[in-house]
Scaffold this active site. Structure first.
Site, mmCIF file in Angstrom:
data_model
loop_
_atom_site.group_PDB
_atom_site.id
_atom_site.type_symbol
_atom_site.label_atom_id
_atom_site.label_comp_id
_atom_site.label_asym_id
_atom_site.label_seq_id
_atom_site.Cartn_x
_atom_site.Cartn_y
_atom_site.Cartn_z
ATOM 1 N NE ARG A 50 21.453 43.282 89.222
ATOM 2 C CZ ARG A 50 21.080 43.880 90.149
ATOM 3 N NH1 ARG A 50 21.903 44.409 91.064
ATOM 4 N NH2 ARG A 50 19.545 43.898 90.644
ATOM 5 C CE1 TYR A 103 37.163 30.106 72.412
ATOM 6 C CE2 TYR A 103 35.478 30.388 73.665
ATOM 7 C CZ TYR A 103 36.666 30.842 73.486
ATOM 8 O OH TYR A 103 37.221 31.413 74.459
ATOM 9 C CG ASP A 176 29.546 31.533 68.670
ATOM 10 O OD1 ASP A 176 29.530 32.216 68.088
ATOM 11 O OD2 ASP A 176 30.239 30.881 69.540
ATOM 12 C CE LYS A 201 37.011 36.187 70.343
ATOM 13 N NZ LYS A 201 36.366 35.934 71.565
#
Length: 383
Positions: A50, A103, A176, A201
Site C-alpha cells: 500500500r 466532468y 486536469d 484514458k
C-alpha cells in the site's frame, strides 16, 4: 533523462534495466509485503505494497518525467486521486473553484462528497479569467480547478493566466490534463501546481485498466500527498500499474494518430446538414483556439458536436454507429460515441453545469479514418 525528448522519457524514465536479470521492462511485483533486513531495515524503502511497490514506483517516476514534475503518484482511479488531493490540501470550511462544465464525476465528488465534509465549491467558466477571479473567496479558496480542454464542451482555459490568478489569492492551480495528455500539454511548465489524470484514458490508452495520477512540482506538497496516498490507501495493484506503464510508452505515437483522425472527423462534420455546431479547439472559430494553439502541441482526439433535431436525433446518432462504439470513457485506441446528457454527465442534470441535450461526444480512435467517416455518414444520414 530530463533533457531527453518526450518519447524517450515515456519509454525509459522511472526504471533502469533490472541489475540481476537485465529485464528492460519493470516486472510485476505481485507481493503485499517485503522481507526486512532486521527491524526497520528496508530494502529500497519497501515494506508494504500500500505504501510502495516497485512496479508502481516505475510508473510514478515515468509520469513525473513526462509531465516535467517533481514527483508523481498513482491511484486506483482518477477520482481516487482527486479525493486524495482534496484531503491533502483542504480542510472543512475551505473553498474550491470548479469549471462550470466540469466532468460529471468531478462535480459529483465535490457536490456530494467534499461538500458533506465541509469543502464548498463555486463554478466558473474556465475560459474567462475574470470570472474565475470573481469566484475566488480570498482566504478560503485553496484550489482553483481547471480542465482544459473541458469535458465535454472542450472549452479552453489559459493555464498561465489562471495560475497567476490562483497564486495571487494564495490558492493552488490544479489542471486536469486528461483530455490533452502529457504529450500535448505540460501544465506544470506553465505555472500549474498539480496535474490530475484519469490514466484510464489516453495514458493507459487501451480501455483495459482503470487508474489515476497526480503530478506535482513542489516537494512539500509532494510529501503531503504521499502521506495521504498511504493513509487513504486508494492505490492501484501492480498489474494495473504494469498495464498503465505499457500504455504510456506508446502515448506519443498514439496521440499523433488520434489527432490526425480527429482532424479528419472535424472536417467531415463541419458543414454537414445534420450538424448544427462542431466543437473542437483546432477550429479557428473556436473561442479558445488562440490559447490552445499557444499551450498545446496539437488539439487532441476529442470532438463534440450538436445535431439538428434535438435530443431524439442525438440519441439516434449514438445508436446507429458501428465502428464508433456506444460507451462511456475515452482515450482508447477504439473510437467511442456517447450522449453526455444521458451518460457521462447525467450527474449534473438540472444544475448549472447541465450540458445541451443535442450534444454528442466522440473519442476518436486510431482506426482507419475513412472507416470512421463512413460510419458517421451512415449515422447522420446521407447528404
Amino acid at each position: 533523462m530530463s533533457k531527453a525528448g518526450f518519447e524517450t522519457r515515456a519509454i525509459h524514465a522511472g526504471y533502469e534495466p533490472d541489475p540481476t536479470t537485465g529485464a528492460v521492462i519493470p516486472p510485476i511485483y505481485a507481493t503485499s509485503t517485503y522481507k526486512q533486513d532486521g527491524v526497520g531495515g528496508l530494502r529500497g524503502g519497501y515494506e508494504y505494497s500500500r505504501s510502495a511497490n516497485p512496479t508502481r514506483t516505475a510508473l510514478e517516476g515515468a509520469l513525473a518525467s513526462v509531465e516535467e514534475g517533481e514527483r508523481g503518484f498513482v491511484f486506483a482511479s482518477g477520482l481516487a486521486g482527486e479525493d486524495t488531493l482534496v484531503r491533502s490540501t483542504c480542510r472543512p470550511g475551505d473553498h474550491v473553484v470548479l469549471p462550470d462544465d466540469a466532468y460529471g464525476g468531478t462535480y459529483r465528488l465535490f457536490d456530494k462528497v467534499e461538500q458533506a465534509w465541509g469543502v464548498e465549491h463555486t463554478p466558473a467558466a474556465v475560459s474567462d479569467v475574470d470570472a474565475v477571479r470573481a469566484a475566488i473567496q480570498p482566504g478560503r479558496t485553496k484550489l482553483v480547478w481547471l480542465e482544459t480542454p473541458t469535458n465535454p464542451l472542450l472549452n479552453v482555459g489559459d493555464i498561465e493566466a489562471l495560475a497567476a490568478v490562483a497564486h495571487e489569492a494564495g490558492a493552488l492551480l490544479v489542471v486536469d490534463n486528461t483530455f490533452a495528455s502529457p504529450y500535448l500539454q505540460q501544465p506544470l511548465t506553465l505555472g500549474a501546481d498539480v496535474v490530475v489524470h484519469s490514466t484510464t484514458k489516453y495514458v493507459g490508452g487501451h480501455s483495459d485498466v482503470v487508474g489515476g495520477a497526480l503530478v506535482v512540482r513542489d516537494h512539500e506538497l509532494a510529501e503531503r500527498i504521499a502521506f495521504h496516498q498511504n493513509s487513504i490507501g486508494a492505490v492501484p495493484g501492480p498489474f494495473d500499474c504494469f498495464l498503465t506503464h505499457r500504455g504510456l510508452k506508446t502515448l506519443g505515437v498514439r496521440m499523433d494518430r488520434h489527432c490526425d483522425n480527429a482532424e479528419r472527423v472535424v472536417d467531415f462534420l463541419t458543414g454537414h446538414p445534420a450538424v448544427t455546431q462542431v466543437i473542437y479547439p483546432g477550429l479557428p472559430e473556436h473561442p479558445g483556439h488562440a490559447v490552445a494553439s499557444r499551450q498545446m502541441k496539437r488539439f487532441g482526439g476529442m470532438v463534440s458536436f450538436r445535431v439538428a433535431g434535438g435530443v431524439e436525433q442525438a440519441l439516434a446518432v449514438c445508436e446507429r454507429t458501428s465502428v464508433f462504439t456506444l460507451g462511456e470513457s475515452l482515450g482508447g485506441v477504439e473510437s467511442l460515441i456517447e450522449h453526455p446528457g444521458r451518460m457521462t454527465h447525467a450527474s449534473v442534470a438540472g444544475t448549472e453545469l447541465e450540458v445541451p441535450d443535442d450534444l454528442v461526444r466522440l473519442s476518436v480512435g486510431i482506426e482507419t479514418a475513412d472507416d470512421l467517416l463512413a460510419d458517421l455518414d451512415r449515422a447522420l444520414g446521407q447528404r
